[in-house]
Design an enzyme around this catalytic site. Structure first.
Site, PDB file in Angstrom:
ATOM      1  N   THR A 285       0.855  -1.204   0.000  1.00 50.79           N
ATOM      2  CA  THR A 285       0.000   0.000   0.000  1.00 50.79           C
ATOM      3  C   THR A 285       0.884   1.246   0.000  1.00 50.79           C
ATOM      4  O   THR A 285       0.670   2.194  -0.756  1.00 50.79           O
ATOM      5  CB  THR A 285      -0.921   0.016   1.232  1.00 50.79           C
ATOM      6  OG1 THR A 285      -1.736  -1.157   1.215  1.00 50.79           O
ATOM      7  CG2 THR A 285      -1.820   1.234   1.255  1.00 50.79           C
ATOM      8  N   GLN A 315      -5.989  -2.261  -2.458  1.00 52.30           N
ATOM      9  CA  GLN A 315      -5.343  -1.014  -2.038  1.00 52.30           C
ATOM     10  C   GLN A 315      -4.535  -0.401  -3.181  1.00 52.30           C
ATOM     11  O   GLN A 315      -3.660  -1.056  -3.755  1.00 52.30           O
ATOM     12  CB  GLN A 315      -4.396  -1.262  -0.852  1.00 52.30           C
ATOM     13  CG  GLN A 315      -5.100  -1.778   0.391  1.00 52.30           C
ATOM     14  CD  GLN A 315      -5.034  -3.290   0.519  1.00 52.30           C
ATOM     15  OE1 GLN A 315      -5.168  -4.007  -0.469  1.00 52.30           O
ATOM     16  NE2 GLN A 315      -4.839  -3.777   1.733  1.00 52.30           N
ATOM     17  N   GLN A 337     -10.127   1.848  -3.389  1.00 55.61           N
ATOM     18  CA  GLN A 337      -9.708   1.535  -2.017  1.00 55.61           C
ATOM     19  C   GLN A 337      -8.408   2.276  -1.693  1.00 55.61           C
ATOM     20  O   GLN A 337      -7.447   2.232  -2.471  1.00 55.61           O
ATOM     21  CB  GLN A 337      -9.491   0.022  -1.858  1.00 55.61           C
ATOM     22  CG  GLN A 337      -9.116  -0.372  -0.429  1.00 55.61           C
ATOM     23  CD  GLN A 337      -9.158  -1.880  -0.204  1.00 55.61           C
ATOM     24  OE1 GLN A 337      -9.659  -2.629  -1.029  1.00 55.61           O
ATOM     25  NE2 GLN A 337      -8.656  -2.323   0.928  1.00 55.61           N
ATOM     26  N   ASP A 338      -8.390   2.975  -0.546  1.00 57.52           N
ATOM     27  CA  ASP A 338      -7.173   3.649  -0.057  1.00 57.52           C
ATOM     28  C   ASP A 338      -6.702   4.788  -0.968  1.00 57.52           C
ATOM     29  O   ASP A 338      -5.509   4.924  -1.244  1.00 57.52           O
ATOM     30  CB  ASP A 338      -6.030   2.644   0.124  1.00 57.52           C
ATOM     31  CG  ASP A 338      -6.250   1.702   1.304  1.00 57.52           C
ATOM     32  OD1 ASP A 338      -7.333   1.757   1.902  1.00 57.52           O
ATOM     33  OD2 ASP A 338      -5.348   0.907   1.608  1.00 57.52           O
ATOM     34  N   ASP A 359     -12.115   2.586   2.900  1.00 57.06           N
ATOM     35  CA  ASP A 359     -11.043   3.233   3.688  1.00 57.06           C
ATOM     36  C   ASP A 359     -10.332   4.311   2.866  1.00 57.06           C
ATOM     37  O   ASP A 359      -9.104   4.411   2.889  1.00 57.06           O
ATOM     38  CB  ASP A 359     -10.003   2.198   4.150  1.00 57.06           C
ATOM     39  CG  ASP A 359     -10.612   1.018   4.876  1.00 57.06           C
ATOM     40  OD1 ASP A 359     -11.715   1.165   5.420  1.00 57.06           O
ATOM     41  OD2 ASP A 359      -9.986  -0.059   4.898  1.00 57.06           O
ATOM     42  N   ARG A 427     -14.113   3.166   9.999  1.00 56.28           N
ATOM     43  CA  ARG A 427     -13.944   1.961  10.810  1.00 56.28           C
ATOM     44  C   ARG A 427     -12.542   1.984  11.420  1.00 56.28           C
ATOM     45  O   ARG A 427     -11.601   2.563  10.846  1.00 56.28           O
ATOM     46  CB  ARG A 427     -14.183   0.700   9.983  1.00 56.28           C
ATOM     47  CG  ARG A 427     -13.296   0.530   8.769  1.00 56.28           C
ATOM     48  CD  ARG A 427     -13.586  -0.786   8.070  1.00 56.28           C
ATOM     49  NE  ARG A 427     -12.683  -1.005   6.932  1.00 56.28           N
ATOM     50  CZ  ARG A 427     -12.397  -2.196   6.431  1.00 56.28           C
ATOM     51  NH1 ARG A 427     -12.918  -3.293   6.977  1.00 56.28           N
ATOM     52  NH2 ARG A 427     -11.577  -2.321   5.400  1.00 56.28           N
ATOM     53  N   TRP A 429      -9.141   1.094  12.006  1.00 52.77           N
ATOM     54  CA  TRP A 429      -8.029   0.318  11.446  1.00 52.77           C
ATOM     55  C   TRP A 429      -7.067  -0.103  12.555  1.00 52.77           C
ATOM     56  O   TRP A 429      -6.527  -1.201  12.551  1.00 52.77           O
ATOM     57  CB  TRP A 429      -7.323   1.195  10.407  1.00 52.77           C
ATOM     58  CG  TRP A 429      -6.171   0.557   9.695  1.00 52.77           C
ATOM     59  CD1 TRP A 429      -5.970  -0.765   9.457  1.00 52.77           C
ATOM     60  CD2 TRP A 429      -5.062   1.234   9.102  1.00 52.77           C
ATOM     61  NE1 TRP A 429      -4.804  -0.949   8.755  1.00 52.77           N
ATOM     62  CE2 TRP A 429      -4.231   0.261   8.515  1.00 52.77           C
ATOM     63  CE3 TRP A 429      -4.694   2.589   8.990  1.00 52.77           C
ATOM     64  CZ2 TRP A 429      -3.043   0.588   7.838  1.00 52.77           C
ATOM     65  CZ3 TRP A 429      -3.526   2.894   8.316  1.00 52.77           C
ATOM     66  CH2 TRP A 429      -2.721   1.915   7.761  1.00 52.77           C
TER      67      TRP A 429
END
Length: 521
Positions: A285, A315, A337-338, A359, A427, A429
């Site tokens: 990531t 990610q 994502q990310d 996220d 959420r 992490w």
């Protein structure tokens, strides 16, 4: 005669310390006393014994903090040397990718520890708290890379050491002395921006040191070539690179030696930097970012940062920032994502557009997003959208995500299928995840529960999630989660206390201009 008596006294003390443990135990108890105030007392005592041949008991907390910092630096240098050697032990490309990130992250950590110790930096306790928070985040990121690529069984245990625990100890020692920071914003921008920088951000035409244009009408055709030229400049004053309209397919790294770089585009719809690295494609990531920046004082304006790997590659970061005192003004961040990795340090985003699914604003910086448009996109089937995933691992880190006076909306591709996908504010992490939404418009896409578990009961009691005077169809908190760590901030005085205690006094955020409860603080 006096000299003789003094000599005899020294001889007597030396002999008595050899014959009897009393004097040594008194001195040793002094170190134990200091170490017992830290989260990891045994690690503290062990490393003091390893690093101090002569027993020296600091009298003041400031002396203990300085010595503990020096020990932490020594240990980090030893570990880095050991990690260099481990490179040849990597069995495959995935281990090599995670290991390579760790080398960068240890270099950055050593730089931050040196910076904190260096008297010439005039480091305040608040600065120290930021830099130590970042050092700990770096070490956690190193570990995460091995875990997410599924190769944590071999090289990672060989890297394991006490550096994270030592940084946690110095964070705890420093935390009590980090004073409140007040009046952090001027004219809607953070006070760390010089008047000249504020003027640059507010002017319609910026005078550039270099111009990038794909058609050859500038100094360079690629942003990387301009950055390479900027790296050779003398001094570290503000250096402006104008990036004309175009789609630039480049992966860029603006390292910590490149301070005060400003990238100015022709607007987020016109100047686009794009890449497609992802975890699905074999990157970590951390290393998937289209643009990664760690140079202090970085500013971007009028640019879109994009990652086109798509949701199926998981990610995939558009921008990663670990740049202290950085500002992103009227920028776009597009991914799934990310998307936006607010990795570490102090960051400010104003009037930005952020698109993603899972996220998509995540990391462990101290970051304020003000007057931003946050768009959830259509995720993959059976996925849930989560806007934030904040990564605070230590209760003394002065980090968190503050989203103020912004809007949370559905993007064009999600609107027709809104009933098929749930969207949450965030959420947890990591164990001490901390996120607040203040005076922000929450459209109907946000689930009534507001927030989502990460894994069962993980972090539900230790996280800090707050909402203050949000508005819009999903702003009602009547059906929100009932976790111990979640709170509705109801009064201005309570919000003010929250801001002073948690967002300003050393484990905190710099709240944005115009939040009513910041007046006079």
């Amino acid at each position: 005669m006096a000299k003789l008596n003094l000599g005899l006294l020294v001889l007597f003390l030396s002999l008595s310390s050899l014959l009897s443990p009393t004097l040594c135990s008194v001195l040793s108890n002094g170190i134990d006393g200091w170490c017992n105030r830290t989260p990891y007392p045994e690690t503290c005592k062990y490393t003091w014994r390893q690093n101090n041949q002569k027993i020296f008991v600091p009298k003041h907390k400031s002396d203990f903090k300085k010595l503990e910092l020096q020990i932490t630096l020594n240990q980090a240098l030893k570990t880095k040397s050991h990690n260099n050697w481990l490179g040849s032990k990597c069995r495959n490309d995935k281990e090599k990718a995670a290991w390579s990130d760790c080398l960068k992250l240890y270099d950055e950590t050593i730089l931050l520890l040196n910076q904190t110790l260096d008297p010439s930096t005039k480091c305040t306790d608040f600065d120290a708290q930021t830099w130590l928070s970042t050092a700990l985040t770096n070490l956690e990121t190193c570990r995460t890379g091995f875990v997410e690529l599924g190769v944590s069984d071999f090289v990672l245990p060989l890297m394991s050491n006490n550096v994270s625990k030592l940084v946690s100890n110095t964070l705890a020692i420093n935390n009590a002395s980090a004073p409140p920071v007040t009046n952090s914003y001027k004219e809607g921008f953070p006070s760390w921006l010089s008047p000249g920088d504020r003027k640059l951000l507010q002017s319609s035409s910026v005078s550039a040191n270099l111009v990038v244009a794909q058609d050859g009408s500038g100094d360079y055709r690629t942003i990387k070539a301009a950055l390479d030229a900027a790296a050779k400049r003398s001094g570290s004053g503000r250096f402006v690179i104008r990036v004309k309209s175009g789609v630039y397919k480049e992966n860029l790294e603006i390292g910590n030696k490149m301070k005060n770089i400003m990238l100015v585009g022709d607007g987020m719809k016109n100047t686009i930097i794009t890449g497609s690295r992802s975890v699905g494609g074999g990157s970590t990531t951390f290393n998937s970012a289209t643009v990664a920046v760690t140079g202090e004082g970085f500013i971007a304006q009028g640019i879109t940062f994009r990652n086109t790997a798509g949701p199926e590659n998981h990610q995939a970061v558009a921008l990663r920032s670990g740049a202290d005192l950085s500002v992103f003004y009227r920028c776009g961040f597009e991914g799934y994502q990310d998307t936006l990795y607010v990795h570490s340090q102090r960051q400010f985003y104003k009037e930005c557009y952020i698109y993603g699914t899972v996220d998509f604003i995540f990391g462990n910086a101290a970051v304020v997003l003000q007057n931003c448009m946050i768009y959830a996109r259509r995720p993959m089937n059976k996925q849930k959208n989560t806007i934030t995933a904040q990564g605070r691992t230590d209760p003394n880190q002065n980090t968190g995500i503050s989203i103020h006076n912004s809007r949370v909306m559905a993007s064009a591709d999600l609107k027709p299928v809104l009933s098929s996908f749930q969207t949450y504010l965030g959420r947890p992490w990591k164990q001490y995840s901390r996120t607040v939404f203040m005076q922000t418009y929450l459209d109907s896409l946000v689930d009534p529960a507001g927030w989502l578990e990460w894994d069962g009961n993980f972090a539900l009691n230790t996280l800090y999630y707050g909402e203050y005077r949000n508005l819009g169809p999903a702003a009602s908190t009547s059906r929100r989660v009932t976790w111990r760590g979640y709170r509705v901030i109801t009064s201005a005085s309570e919000a003010s206390q929250f801001t002073v205690a948690n967002f300003i006094a050393g484990r905190s955020w710099l709240p944005a201009t115009g939040v009513p409860f910041t007046a006079g603080l």
